[in-house]
Scaffold this active site. Structure first.
Site, PDB file in Angstrom:
ATOM      1  N   TYR A  31       0.826  -1.207   0.000  1.00 58.27           N
ATOM      2  CA  TYR A  31       0.000   0.000   0.000  1.00 58.27           C
ATOM      3  C   TYR A  31       0.859   1.256   0.000  1.00 58.27           C
ATOM      4  CZ  TYR A  31       1.004   1.007   4.927  1.00 58.27           C
ATOM      5  OH  TYR A  31       1.642   1.325   6.092  1.00 58.27           O
ATOM      6  N   ARG A  50       8.289   3.673  -4.936  1.00 56.32           N
ATOM      7  CA  ARG A  50       8.327   2.776  -3.775  1.00 56.32           C
ATOM      8  C   ARG A  50       7.257   1.694  -3.907  1.00 56.32           C
ATOM      9  NH1 ARG A  50       7.765   5.282   2.192  1.00 56.32           N
ATOM     10  NH2 ARG A  50       5.593   5.538   1.532  1.00 56.32           N
ATOM     11  N   ARG A  98      -8.338 -20.367  -0.848  1.00 52.48           N
ATOM     12  CA  ARG A  98      -7.343 -20.144   0.205  1.00 52.48           C
ATOM     13  C   ARG A  98      -6.252 -21.216   0.226  1.00 52.48           C
ATOM     14  NH1 ARG A  98      -5.491 -20.913   5.099  1.00 52.48           N
ATOM     15  NH2 ARG A  98      -4.823 -19.095   6.272  1.00 52.48           N
ATOM     16  N   HIS A 100      -1.694 -21.107   0.825  1.00 52.83           N
ATOM     17  CA  HIS A 100      -0.587 -20.175   1.046  1.00 52.83           C
ATOM     18  C   HIS A 100       0.179 -19.842  -0.229  1.00 52.83           C
ATOM     19  CE1 HIS A 100      -1.510 -20.986   5.170  1.00 52.83           C
ATOM     20  NE2 HIS A 100      -0.557 -20.185   5.607  1.00 52.83           N
ATOM     21  N   LYS A 144       6.539  -1.882   1.885  1.00 49.42           N
ATOM     22  CA  LYS A 144       5.352  -1.290   2.529  1.00 49.42           C
ATOM     23  C   LYS A 144       4.199  -2.273   2.391  1.00 49.42           C
ATOM     24  CE  LYS A 144       3.231   3.307   3.084  1.00 49.42           C
ATOM     25  NZ  LYS A 144       3.382   3.464   4.532  1.00 49.42           N
ATOM     26  N   GLU A 177      12.922   2.634  14.009  1.00 55.64           N
ATOM     27  CA  GLU A 177      12.006   3.691  13.544  1.00 55.64           C
ATOM     28  C   GLU A 177      10.755   3.674  14.392  1.00 55.64           C
ATOM     29  OE1 GLU A 177      10.382   2.918   9.599  1.00 55.64           O
ATOM     30  OE2 GLU A 177      10.283   0.778   9.996  1.00 55.64           O
ATOM     31  N   LEU A 201      11.296   1.302   6.874  1.00 54.41           N
ATOM     32  CA  LEU A 201      10.691   1.775   5.634  1.00 54.41           C
ATOM     33  C   LEU A 201      11.396   3.079   5.276  1.00 54.41           C
ATOM     34  CD1 LEU A 201       8.290   1.298   3.622  1.00 54.41           C
ATOM     35  CD2 LEU A 201       7.167   3.150   4.853  1.00 54.41           C
TER      36      LEU A 201
HETATM   37  N1  PLP Z   1       7.973   3.857   8.815  1.00 56.78           N
HETATM   38  C1  PLP Z   1       6.837   3.149   8.873  1.00 56.78           C
HETATM   39  C2  PLP Z   1       6.855   1.808   9.533  1.00 56.78           C
HETATM   40  C3  PLP Z   1       5.654   3.668   8.323  1.00 56.78           C
HETATM   41  O1  PLP Z   1       4.520   2.948   8.374  1.00 56.78           O
HETATM   42  C4  PLP Z   1       5.669   4.963   7.744  1.00 56.78           C
HETATM   43  C5  PLP Z   1       4.462   5.547   7.175  1.00 56.78           C
HETATM   44  O2  PLP Z   1       3.383   5.100   7.348  1.00 56.78           O
HETATM   45  C6  PLP Z   1       6.865   5.670   7.727  1.00 56.78           C
HETATM   46  C7  PLP Z   1       8.011   5.079   8.262  1.00 56.78           C
HETATM   47  C8  PLP Z   1       6.943   7.052   7.121  1.00 56.78           C
HETATM   48  O3  PLP Z   1       6.875   6.970   5.724  1.00 56.78           O
HETATM   49  P1  PLP Z   1       6.323   8.159   4.844  1.00 56.78           P
HETATM   50  O4  PLP Z   1       7.163   9.365   5.161  1.00 56.78           O
HETATM   51  O5  PLP Z   1       6.521   7.684   3.444  1.00 56.78           O
HETATM   52  O6  PLP Z   1       4.896   8.359   5.203  1.00 56.78           O
END
Ligand code: PLP
Length: 276
Positions: A31, A50, A98, A100, A144, A177, A201
């Site tokens: 997403y 991304r 369903r 895997h 993501k 993070e 991320l």
């Molecule tokens: N890290 C994680 C785990 C996230 O879910 C997000 C955004 O939802 C971010 C960092 C920040 O990313 P962005 O600046 O692209 O929103």
């Protein structure tokens, strides 16, 4: 509200996804959340890049360009008369009995709809508190993906502890993070943030801040911080599409600097706002 379901723009009440959609059953999808300011998407190309990266990494056969995702996103905002807000979009591997293993002929399902966003004004002004939570997510946080269970649990822990956000750590030598944000520290005038690898991320807002640093020659290092390093920070902030740049005044019982918002954080905030 109108939403996209594959090639169709339909009213939300009429939007259907299959009970056996793999996104629903396995979290088998990816997403994006993309911000719109004054009718323009912010860093759209970076988000689409991304998205394509995430799709490729999990092997969902979907080409962002071929499916004209950019046009679809613009259209959904127009159709809903939104000029300031965000769009949520996800692509799953689609519906299949369903099992895997991947279906032999997957038909990915694309959905997108606008999200309302309210700027966290108070937090942007006064700063937030964070709480440390062990990072028990998988080791491909660069994707993501829809699998957000530990992020969800961690955010709830933050809420229960009276904090705005979680700060994840893998071990005492490795802070990563936030549950939905990237983390920056400031020490002796130098910004420090986790390198863009599979532990985090690579946030688009993070990238925007790094670009600002390059342009304005603000020193910045991409390196891993330890829990002890947090105690030595002069300033800290988090970044995300919806929170933008949020000062951090405390992490559990660690006070950052003197507990007020520092000058470098304010400067980054200001420079970021100018870009939006
Ligand atoms: N890290 C994680 C785990 C996230 O879910 C997000 C955004 O939802 C971010 C960092 C920040 O990313 P962005 O600046 O692209 O929103």
């Amino acid at each position: 509200m109108y939403v996209w379901v594959n090639q169709e723009l339909v009213e939300r009440d009429r939007a259907n996804v299959d009970l056996e959609d793999r996104g629903y059953q396995f979290g088998d999808g990816v997403y994006e959340v993309i911000r719109m300011y004054h009718g323009n998407f912010f860093m759209l190309q970076e988000h689409l890049d991304r998205l394509q990266y995430s799709l490729n990494e999990v092997g969902i056969p979907f080409n962002v360009k071929e499916h004209q995702v950019e046009n679809k996103l613009k259209e959904i905002m127009k159709k809903n008369y939104i000029r300031d807000g965000a769009v949520y979009l996800q692509i799953t591997r689609g519906a299949a009995p369903r099992n895997h293993g991947f279906p032999e002929h997957p038909e990915p399902v694309f959905t997108a709809y606008p999200l309302p966003v309210t700027r966290p004004h108070q937090e942007q002004l006064n700063g937030i508190r964070m709480t440390l939570v062990e990072d028990l997510r998988w080791l491909r946080c660069d994707i993501k993906s829809l699998n957000l269970l530990w992020n969800v649990i961690a955010k709830q822990k933050a809420k229960e502890r009276g904090c705005f956000e979680t700060l994840f750590y893998r071990n005492e030598n490795h802070v990563t993070e936030g549950s939905s944000s990237n983390f920056f520290g400031v020490k002796n005038g130098v910004l420090i943030t986790h390198p863009a690898n599979s532990f985090i991320l690579n946030g688009i807002t993070r990238q925007a801040v790094l670009n600002i640093c390059k342009e304005k020659q603000i020193p910045c290092e991409e390196k891993v911080m330890s829990l002890n390093d947090l105690k030595e920070l002069d300033e800290a902030f988090i970044t995300s599409t919806t929170a933008e740049v949020l000062p951090v005044k405390a992490i559990d019982d660690i006070r950052i600097g003197d507990g007020s918002v520092g000058p470098i954080t304010r400067r980054i905030q200001k420079l970021f706002f100018e870009r939006t």
